[in-house]
Design a protein around this motif. Sequence first.
Motif, PDB file in Angstrom:
ATOM      1  N   GLY A   1       0.848  -0.984  -0.010  1.00  0.00           N
ATOM      2  CA  GLY A   1      -0.129   0.055   0.091  1.00  0.00           C
ATOM      3  C   GLY A   1       0.689   1.458   0.194  1.00  0.00           C
ATOM      4  N   LEU A   2       0.401   2.194  -0.659  1.00  0.00           N
ATOM      5  CA  LEU A   2       0.850   3.352  -0.913  1.00  0.00           C
ATOM      6  C   LEU A   2       0.298   4.744  -1.108  1.00  0.00           C
ATOM      7  CD1 LEU A   2       4.121   4.571  -1.097  1.00  0.00           C
ATOM      8  CD2 LEU A   2       3.939   4.601  -3.522  1.00  0.00           C
ATOM      9  N   GLY A   3       0.405   5.785  -0.168  1.00  0.00           N
ATOM     10  CA  GLY A   3      -0.530   7.026  -0.567  1.00  0.00           C
ATOM     11  C   GLY A   3       0.537   8.162  -0.150  1.00  0.00           C
ATOM     12  N   PRO A   4      -0.009   9.387  -0.643  1.00  0.00           N
ATOM     13  CA  PRO A   4       0.683  10.728  -0.170  1.00  0.00           C
ATOM     14  C   PRO A   4       0.636  11.107   1.087  1.00  0.00           C
ATOM     15  CG  PRO A   4      -1.582  11.241  -1.125  1.00  0.00           C
ATOM     16  CD  PRO A   4      -1.465   9.653  -1.078  1.00  0.00           C
ATOM     17  N   ALA A   5       1.530  11.482   1.567  1.00  0.00           N
ATOM     18  CA  ALA A   5       1.847  12.207   3.192  1.00  0.00           C
ATOM     19  C   ALA A   5       2.292  13.465   2.964  1.00  0.00           C
ATOM     20  CB  ALA A   5       2.734  11.453   4.041  1.00  0.00           C
ATOM     21  N   PRO A   6       2.132  14.571   3.769  1.00  0.00           N
ATOM     22  CA  PRO A   6       2.729  15.908   3.757  1.00  0.00           C
ATOM     23  C   PRO A   6       4.066  16.031   3.390  1.00  0.00           C
ATOM     24  CG  PRO A   6       1.212  15.659   5.744  1.00  0.00           C
ATOM     25  CD  PRO A   6       1.398  14.186   5.054  1.00  0.00           C
ATOM     26  N   GLY A   7       4.685  15.341   4.031  1.00  0.00           N
ATOM     27  CA  GLY A   7       6.197  15.348   3.661  1.00  0.00           C
ATOM     28  C   GLY A   7       6.637  14.391   2.824  1.00  0.00           C
ATOM     29  N   GLY A   8       6.026  13.372   2.056  1.00  0.00           N
ATOM     30  CA  GLY A   8       6.395  12.653   1.220  1.00  0.00           C
ATOM     31  C   GLY A   8       5.311  11.331   0.811  1.00  0.00           C
ATOM     32  N   PHE A   9       5.520  10.154   1.755  1.00  0.00           N
ATOM     33  CA  PHE A   9       4.667   9.020   1.321  1.00  0.00           C
ATOM     34  C   PHE A   9       4.216   8.269   2.753  1.00  0.00           C
ATOM     35  CE2 PHE A   9       7.665   9.619  -2.190  1.00  0.00           C
ATOM     36  CZ  PHE A   9       6.609   9.609  -3.199  1.00  0.00           C
ATOM     37  N   VAL A  10       3.153   7.540   2.644  1.00  0.00           N
ATOM     38  CA  VAL A  10       2.837   6.692   3.630  1.00  0.00           C
ATOM     39  C   VAL A  10       2.533   5.422   3.241  1.00  0.00           C
ATOM     40  CG1 VAL A  10       0.432   7.052   3.579  1.00  0.00           C
ATOM     41  CG2 VAL A  10       1.288   6.194   5.699  1.00  0.00           C
ATOM     42  N   ALA A  11       3.194   4.141   3.702  1.00  0.00           N
ATOM     43  CA  ALA A  11       3.007   2.924   3.087  1.00  0.00           C
ATOM     44  C   ALA A  11       2.666   1.977   3.975  1.00  0.00           C
ATOM     45  CB  ALA A  11       4.417   2.450   2.341  1.00  0.00           C
TER      46      ALA A  11
END
Length: 360
Positions: free
Chosen positions: A317-327
């Motif tokens: 799983g992968l998504g956008p985060a304020p400073g980069g990504f969340v996985a």
Amino acid sequence: MPSRRAFLAGILAAASVSRASWADVGDPGYLSAARATDGTYRLCGLTPDGHLVFSLPLPGRGHAAAAHPHYPQAVAFARRPGTFADVIDCGTGVHTARLAAPPGRHFYGHGTFSADGGRLYTTENDLETLEGRIGIWDAGSGYARIGDMPSGGVGPHDLRRLPGSDALVVANGGIATHPDSGRAKLNLPTMRANLTYLDDRGAVLDQIELPEAQRLNSIRHLSIRPDGFVAAAMQWQGAETIYPPLLLLHRLGDGAPQLLEAPWEIQRGLRGYAGSVSFSGNGAEIAITSPRGGAIHRFDGESGGFLGAVAAADVCGLGPAPGGFVASTGGGDILTVAGRSVTRTRHDALQWDNHLVSLT
């Protein structure tokens, strides 16, 4: 099709959620399917830093979900080749309707809403012709089935809506399958994936195919930047000794796609498989995950240059985060990746399934 009881429940649910928003259910940043350690399946809401907001029961293993753009309502899809999807009020956990694939069809595990939330679009397989279809459902009328249209190819998997419009982007993976044959790939000698842009009536706005050398690359999952820049993750169906690019970039009307890859000695570690794709929160980077390779690959969003890899076992799983990504990982970890920093939030009771669905 939903029963009369489910139909009426859907209308009542639509009326009730119209007074609520995602903020009223804890303002989750992501949705993800998961398997709990007790053997049950869940749909979970997560904060941008990976903490659990809610955990709701699913009747079986989920794949991805479609989040209503305005109300705290999610459509959770069964894993391919599933034939049902449940509409869930994320405030109460009540399953307000069930979508049943029409006879001779199955879902591919993904869907998306129109900009106003009035329609849901689903990727489907026609089991007689093995051609891709996009199902259309009326969200305001208990998710009644109101039609379908061609996907523009074979094996449509993911689809997204172009920001600011109701145009759809479809990842036609190119692989013909049939439940009677399990997961056998029935058309590899003629396989041809494509990325298709459709208007809301099914007219093709644009369509691109990969070069002949990449013919066996299946276009599977999508991420779209707010300016309409499209990224797609791919899965190689050819020889295991070939390590092709697994990230595609394209913009409507721009002609040939751009293909990105890491240096050869790093690229081969992905074993021909990208599981998810996402732009970073600020759009400056793009990343793909590989559960087979145990890695996240990051690229510059403008130049396409490879920025580095992050090792993470069974990451998908992968998504956008304020400073980069969340996985997310099958082992229960939620990773936040920003610059050279990687932080981990552990969920011992949950094993995350393939995708994080961003609500931003």
